[in-house]
Write a protein that holds these residues in place. Structure first.
Motif, PDB file in Angstrom:
ATOM      1  N   ARG A  14       0.874  -1.179   0.000  1.00  8.95           N
ATOM      2  CA  ARG A  14       0.000   0.000   0.000  1.00  8.95           C
ATOM      3  C   ARG A  14       0.907   1.223   0.000  1.00  8.95           C
ATOM      4  NH1 ARG A  14      -2.239  -2.986   4.276  1.00  8.95           N
ATOM      5  NH2 ARG A  14      -4.140  -4.041   3.595  1.00  8.95           N
ATOM      6  N   LEU A  15       0.479   2.284  -0.693  1.00  9.40           N
ATOM      7  CA  LEU A  15       1.253   3.530  -0.697  1.00  9.40           C
ATOM      8  C   LEU A  15       0.441   4.626  -0.033  1.00  9.40           C
ATOM      9  CD1 LEU A  15       3.000   4.103  -4.142  1.00  9.40           C
ATOM     10  CD2 LEU A  15       3.998   3.253  -2.015  1.00  9.40           C
ATOM     11  N   PHE A  16       1.094   5.354   0.873  1.00  2.72           N
ATOM     12  CA  PHE A  16       0.438   6.441   1.596  1.00  2.72           C
ATOM     13  C   PHE A  16       1.151   7.755   1.326  1.00  2.72           C
ATOM     14  CE2 PHE A  16      -0.463   2.576   3.907  1.00  2.72           C
ATOM     15  CZ  PHE A  16      -1.794   2.707   4.277  1.00  2.72           C
ATOM     16  N   SER A  17       0.372   8.817   1.269  1.00  2.00           N
ATOM     17  CA  SER A  17       0.973  10.150   1.189  1.00  2.00           C
ATOM     18  C   SER A  17       1.541  10.502   2.570  1.00  2.00           C
ATOM     19  CB  SER A  17      -0.067  11.181   0.759  1.00  2.00           C
ATOM     20  OG  SER A  17      -1.118  11.205   1.706  1.00  2.00           O
ATOM     21  N   THR A  18       2.372  11.540   2.589  1.00  2.00           N
ATOM     22  CA  THR A  18       2.930  12.064   3.857  1.00  2.00           C
ATOM     23  C   THR A  18       2.729  13.585   3.843  1.00  2.00           C
ATOM     24  OG1 THR A  18       5.121  12.526   2.971  1.00  2.00           O
ATOM     25  CG2 THR A  18       4.740  10.277   3.789  1.00  2.00           C
ATOM     26  N   ASP A  19       3.223  14.256   4.852  1.00  2.00           N
ATOM     27  CA  ASP A  19       3.117  15.720   4.879  1.00  2.00           C
ATOM     28  C   ASP A  19       4.054  16.380   3.877  1.00  2.00           C
ATOM     29  OD1 ASP A  19       1.166  15.670   6.766  1.00  2.00           O
ATOM     30  OD2 ASP A  19       2.558  15.819   8.458  1.00  2.00           O
ATOM     31  N   ASP A  20       4.993  15.591   3.356  1.00  2.84           N
ATOM     32  CA  ASP A  20       5.917  16.090   2.333  1.00  2.84           C
ATOM     33  C   ASP A  20       5.444  15.589   0.962  1.00  2.84           C
ATOM     34  OD1 ASP A  20       8.056  16.397   0.522  1.00  2.84           O
ATOM     35  OD2 ASP A  20       9.542  16.271   2.141  1.00  2.84           O
ATOM     36  N   ASN A  22       6.794  15.318  -1.727  1.00  4.91           N
ATOM     37  CA  ASN A  22       7.774  14.539  -2.507  1.00  4.91           C
ATOM     38  C   ASN A  22       8.098  13.176  -1.901  1.00  4.91           C
ATOM     39  OD1 ASN A  22       8.164  16.531  -4.499  1.00  4.91           O
ATOM     40  ND2 ASN A  22       9.432  17.684  -3.060  1.00  4.91           N
ATOM     41  N   LEU A  23       7.431  12.817  -0.784  1.00  6.07           N
ATOM     42  CA  LEU A  23       7.720  11.546  -0.116  1.00  6.07           C
ATOM     43  C   LEU A  23       6.447  10.740   0.080  1.00  6.07           C
ATOM     44  CD1 LEU A  23      10.183  12.793   2.682  1.00  6.07           C
ATOM     45  CD2 LEU A  23      10.791  11.592   0.559  1.00  6.07           C
ATOM     46  N   VAL A  24       6.564   9.425  -0.056  1.00  2.00           N
ATOM     47  CA  VAL A  24       5.441   8.518   0.215  1.00  2.00           C
ATOM     48  C   VAL A  24       5.947   7.416   1.156  1.00  2.00           C
ATOM     49  CG1 VAL A  24       4.272   8.914  -1.996  1.00  2.00           C
ATOM     50  CG2 VAL A  24       5.944   7.060  -1.812  1.00  2.00           C
ATOM     51  N   ILE A  25       4.998   6.750   1.796  1.00  2.02           N
ATOM     52  CA  ILE A  25       5.348   5.600   2.645  1.00  2.02           C
ATOM     53  C   ILE A  25       4.769   4.347   2.010  1.00  2.02           C
ATOM     54  CG2 ILE A  25       4.975   4.481   4.886  1.00  2.02           C
ATOM     55  CD1 ILE A  25       5.075   7.304   6.154  1.00  2.02           C
ATOM     56  N   CYS A  81       9.847   6.489   0.862  1.00  2.00           N
ATOM     57  CA  CYS A  81      10.327   6.519  -0.528  1.00  2.00           C
ATOM     58  C   CYS A  81      10.086   7.891  -1.138  1.00  2.00           C
ATOM     59  CB  CYS A  81       9.549   5.514  -1.376  1.00  2.00           C
ATOM     60  SG  CYS A  81       9.649   3.813  -0.814  1.00  2.00           S
ATOM     61  N   LYS A  82      10.937   8.226  -2.116  1.00  2.56           N
ATOM     62  CA  LYS A  82      10.653   9.407  -2.936  1.00  2.56           C
ATOM     63  C   LYS A  82       9.399   9.129  -3.749  1.00  2.56           C
ATOM     64  CE  LYS A  82      15.533  10.171  -3.620  1.00  2.56           C
ATOM     65  NZ  LYS A  82      16.615   9.809  -4.530  1.00  2.56           N
TER      66      LYS A  82
END
Ligand code: 5GP
Length: 236
Positions: A14-20, A22-25, A81-82
């Motif tokens: 699963r891919l999640f957004s972050t507060d940045d 340009n970065l994902v989790i 990850c970027k």
């Protein structure tokens, strides 16, 4: 770094957004699928093993000059990850014939190929990931031009030239693997996805034993023990 919204769910992550922006989790799941999702199972701890294996391999590749989306391992099942735009081409690298290559072209299973073969599959579950040639890639606008296809092939061969001797030293034969690439915020093509026994084939150099997802695909059992062994050999 905290998980925000779910932006994508694939078969293994699963891919999640972050507060940045340009970065994902990436969250590594325990789900196992084969034959385009027709065979399904779940193996507790598989996601954590793939996260740890991918982390070690992305770090090792970075030391050898191969840039990837990997930033850091956050915990057992999460990797920072970027953010990239994934190129919808699965880049398959083969040193030894097996799997779909043997099935489709009748090349004997286990035959060492006279040179490393790089193939493209369309990353499209609805169509069953069909084989692509260069013209298909351009007609589908999966890349901008022929030069980008050459770049994907060159990067895949570079990864193979690093990974193959690395695993040989650890008593594992790197038979074949699948890579995915993406474009970062500057449009640069970098390595993405994961590198794990879910998308590589490893055969023990001494016994020939399969140490990868073929244990699941072929109903051999012992998947987790094999993945743990791959991680232990990587960690030395
Ligand atoms: P084959 O084409 O023989 O099934 O697979 C060749 C290699 O690429 C194997 O190492 C396999 O694990 C990997 N591979 C090919 N397609 C996929 C896919 O859709 N998902 C994953 N995880 N690996 C794939």
């Amino acid at each position: 770094m905290e998980k925000r919204d779910l932006i994508y769910e694939g078969k293994a992550k699963r891919l999640f957004s972050t507060d940045d922006a340009n970065l994902v989790i990436a969250e590594f799941k325990d789900d196992l699928t084969a034959f385009n999702g027709a065979k399904k199972d779940n193996e507790s701890g598989k996601g954590a093993l793939n996260n740890k294996i991918s982390t070690e391999l992305f770090k090792m590749l970075a030391k050898n000059g191969v840039e990837s989306h990997f930033v850091e391992m956050l915990d057992d099942t999460h990797m920072l990850c970027k953010k990239v735009d994934i190129i919808l081409i699965e880049v398959i690298v083969r040193n030894i014939a097996t799997g779909s290559l043997s099935k489709n072209l009748g090349i004997p299973d286990g035959k060492v190929l006279p040179f490393t073969l790089v193939e493209f599959d369309y990353k499209n579950d609805a169509l069953g990931d069909p084989k692509l040639n260069d013209q298909h890639c351009l007609i589908l606008e999966l890349v901008k031009n022929e030069a980008e296809l050459d770049q994907l092939r060159a990067m895949a061969r570079e990864v193979n030239s690093i990974l193959r001797p690395y695993f040989h030293d650890k008593g594992l034969n790197l038979v074949d693997f699948k890579l995915e690439f993406g474009r970062d915020k500057d449009g640069k093509i970098i390595l993405a996805d994961e590198i794990s026994p879910d998308n590589c084939r490893f055969w023990d150099l001494e016994t020939g034993e399969k140490m990868d997802k073929d244990r699941f695909r072929q109903g051999l059992g012992g998947l987790k023990v094999a993945y743990e062994e791959v991680l232990n050999r990587i960690l030395g």
